[in-house]
Design an enzyme around this catalytic site. Structure first.
Site, mmCIF file in Angstrom:
data_model
loop_
_atom_site.group_PDB
_atom_site.id
_atom_site.type_symbol
_atom_site.label_atom_id
_atom_site.label_comp_id
_atom_site.label_asym_id
_atom_site.label_seq_id
_atom_site.Cartn_x
_atom_site.Cartn_y
_atom_site.Cartn_z
ATOM 1 N N LYS A 170 0.898 -1.218 0.006
ATOM 2 C CA LYS A 170 -0.028 0.095 -0.318
ATOM 3 C C LYS A 170 1.090 1.228 0.170
ATOM 4 O O LYS A 170 2.212 1.023 0.538
ATOM 5 C CB LYS A 170 -0.711 -0.053 1.072
ATOM 6 C CG LYS A 170 -1.905 -1.242 0.874
ATOM 7 C CD LYS A 170 -2.709 -0.972 2.094
ATOM 8 C CE LYS A 170 -3.945 -1.869 1.078
ATOM 9 N NZ LYS A 170 -5.474 -2.115 2.347
ATOM 10 N N ARG A 182 -3.215 -10.984 4.331
ATOM 11 C CA ARG A 182 -3.761 -10.189 3.224
ATOM 12 C C ARG A 182 -2.263 -10.156 2.331
ATOM 13 O O ARG A 182 -2.494 -8.569 2.482
ATOM 14 C CB ARG A 182 -5.417 -10.166 2.904
ATOM 15 C CG ARG A 182 -5.449 -9.524 1.289
ATOM 16 C CD ARG A 182 -7.376 -8.909 1.426
ATOM 17 N NE ARG A 182 -7.839 -8.428 0.584
ATOM 18 C CZ ARG A 182 -7.128 -7.571 -0.896
ATOM 19 N NH1 ARG A 182 -6.542 -7.026 -0.683
ATOM 20 N NH2 ARG A 182 -7.360 -7.663 -2.205
#
Length: 509
Positions: free
Chosen positions: A448, A483
């Site tokens: 991210k 994840r």
């Protein structure tokens, strides 16, 4: 303050209050011939089953209770337990619920006995096998003693398989006077918390005789044993990391096969980008992208024994995906972007990942959605509010996985605080619901932007080392599912973390 310290503090706070209340509630005990006539009462009902399809029996019992006028508001976790008293019988599933009813205590008993009978329970050996067992633990703030009914249930305080679910229905802070009354019925001055602690408390969970489990596919998953790795498979043209790479069924299947070969436990398939400022596509377009890939992945021989998740905030997509074989629903909005999602998932009876986000993907990074005084406290509170709605819609706490939403409505500093503050998030949720505080936590920092900002990596695929650091921190802080895009490297990190946690636990014995 972690959850255990919080409970110990609360126990001492309850001690004086419980002593004062115990005397008053004993005088309100009901005579055998007296029924309570008031608009409604909050009750606690324990469930047990060890014959037939135990989970189906629970689901049917919950549906029949709601239809009968016993409105369920909260669920405990689900436990698989060794039989007590009569030990040569199958293991039980145990849980409990809080509910509201207008029935008097004996009317309630009659309604529960009818449900047991309708579900096939017959008179047999006491404490022997049964398809369903429904016991009233508490009825409002009252004590009831008659030839056929004793409330509180007389054996609560000697049964770990009753006490564990009962604890789950509480928060470390009492949420109403009725709960304070329940604590006053305990044999100890510290209320139910002290009774559970003296029985062995959390140290009893995870052993052969009692496991906290989440039903998924046809298994009962004990998520405390090791951290699970969820591989990301985006079949979108515009996802931030791998948009456009896996649009064809062949490319998507090849990537799923690679992640499984590298050790992924789960594959999370998303057909709609939820990156900041992403455009929303229709249900039809999402299904057109998703279903061919989903069917192909489920049909892979390598996928046998693996869990397939669908990443969607549309109830129609969730329903279609589960009908095609998906095992769980991963919703970044926790039901906020589709008013039908919670009701639909309740009917699907699959695990539900509820993630924290403010707004939607196109507004989540607006300044008003980035205002926090204490990000862990507020994320926990807002996430619990979503889970509470899910429970009221019929999704039991034992099917819920929580995700604090790294990168969704968060600045860099917020993401870092969450990665380091998972125990604080659990403790804050525990103030309102111990059941939800025990739920598996999914964490998704993979590649991210905040990692790129910290490490000066503009390309998403260059952020894997930073992802490993984030995953390591989160697993050591209590995450149960990670994840990730790069399964191999993160699985190695997770394996080392699990080994360290196991070593820590062995050292504390």
């Amino acid at each position: 303050m972690n959850t255990l310290k919080q409970l110990l503090h609360t126990k001492h706070c309850f001690s004086g209050l419980c002593r004062a209340l115990r005397a008053s509630y004993v005088h309100s005990a009901l005579d055998a011939s007296v029924e309570v006539h008031s608009p409604e009462q909050e009750v606690v009902i324990a469930l047990g089953s060890n014959v037939g399809d135990r989970l189906h029996n629970f689901n049917e019992a919950l549906e029949l209770m709601n239809k009968a006028g016993i409105s369920i508001t909260r669920h405990a976790c689900l436990y698989e337990t060794a039989p007590a008293y009569v030990t040569n019988q199958p293991h039980f599933l145990n849980s409990a619920v809080r509910a509201i009813t207008k029935f008097g205590p004996h009317e309630l008993l009659g309604a529960l006995k009818k449900i047991e009978k309708d579900m096939g329970r017959t008179d047999s050996i006491r404490y022997g096998p049964r398809p369903i067992d429904l016991d009233i633990l508490f009825y409002g703030k009252f004590k009831v003693h008659s030839d056929i009914l004793s409330i509180p249930h007389e054996r609560i305080w000697e049964r770990p398989f009753v006490m564990a679910p009962l604890m789950d229905l509480l928060g470390s802070s009492a949420d109403c006077d009725t709960v304070t009354g329940w604590h006053s019925f305990s044999l100890h001055s510290g209320g139910i918390f002290e009774s559970w602690e003296k029985m062995g408390g959390e140290s009893l969970i995870g052993k052969e005789g009692m496991k906290r489990v989440l039903p998924i596919e046809n298994e009962l998953w004990d998520w405390s044993q090791r951290t699970s790795v969820m591989g990301v498979l985006n079949v979108t043209p515009d996802s931030f990391s791998d948009g456009g790479k896996f649009l064809s069924v062949e490319a998507a299947v090849s990537q799923a096969r690679l992640m499984i070969s590298e050790g992924a436990d789960m594959i999370d398939i998303g057909a709609q980008s939820t990156r900041p400022m992403a455009s929303t596509i229709s249900v039809e377009e999402e299904l057109d992208r998703l279903i061919p890939v989903l069917e192909a992945v489920i049909g892979m021989p390598e996928a046998e024994g693996k869990l397939i998740s669908v990443d969607t905030f549309y109830s129609e997509v969730a329903s279609e995906a589960v009908s095609k074989g998906a095992h769980l629903v991963n919703d970044v909005s926790a039901g906020q972007l589709d008013p039908n999602m919670l009701r639909v998932v309740a009917g699907l009876k699959v695990p539900y990942v509820a993630m924290h986000m403010r707004g939607n993907p196109s507004t989540m990074q607006n300044s008003e959605n980035l205002q926090y005084d204490d990000v862990c406290q507020q994320v926990a509170s807002e996430l619990y509010s979503r889970v509470k709605d899910a429970e009221l819609a019929g999704i039991p706490a034992w099917r819920i996985i929580i995700d604090p939403g790294i990168g969704f409505s968060k600045k860099t500093e917020h993401n870092l605080d969450i990665l380091m503050g998972l125990p604080n998030i659990r403790a804050e949720i525990a103030r309102k619901s111990l059941a939800v505080s025990h739920a598996p936590i999914l964490i998704g920092p993979s590649r991210k932007r905040f990692l790129g900002d910290i490490c000066f990596r503009t390309a998403a695929e260059e952020r894997d080392p930073a992802t490993v650091a984030s995953v390591t921190t989160s697993v050591l802080g209590g995450a149960n599912i990670v994840r990730v895009h790069n399964v191999r490297d993160n699985l190695d990190a997770v394996s080392v973390c699990d080994a360290m946690l196991k070593q820590r636990r062995s050292g504390n014995r």
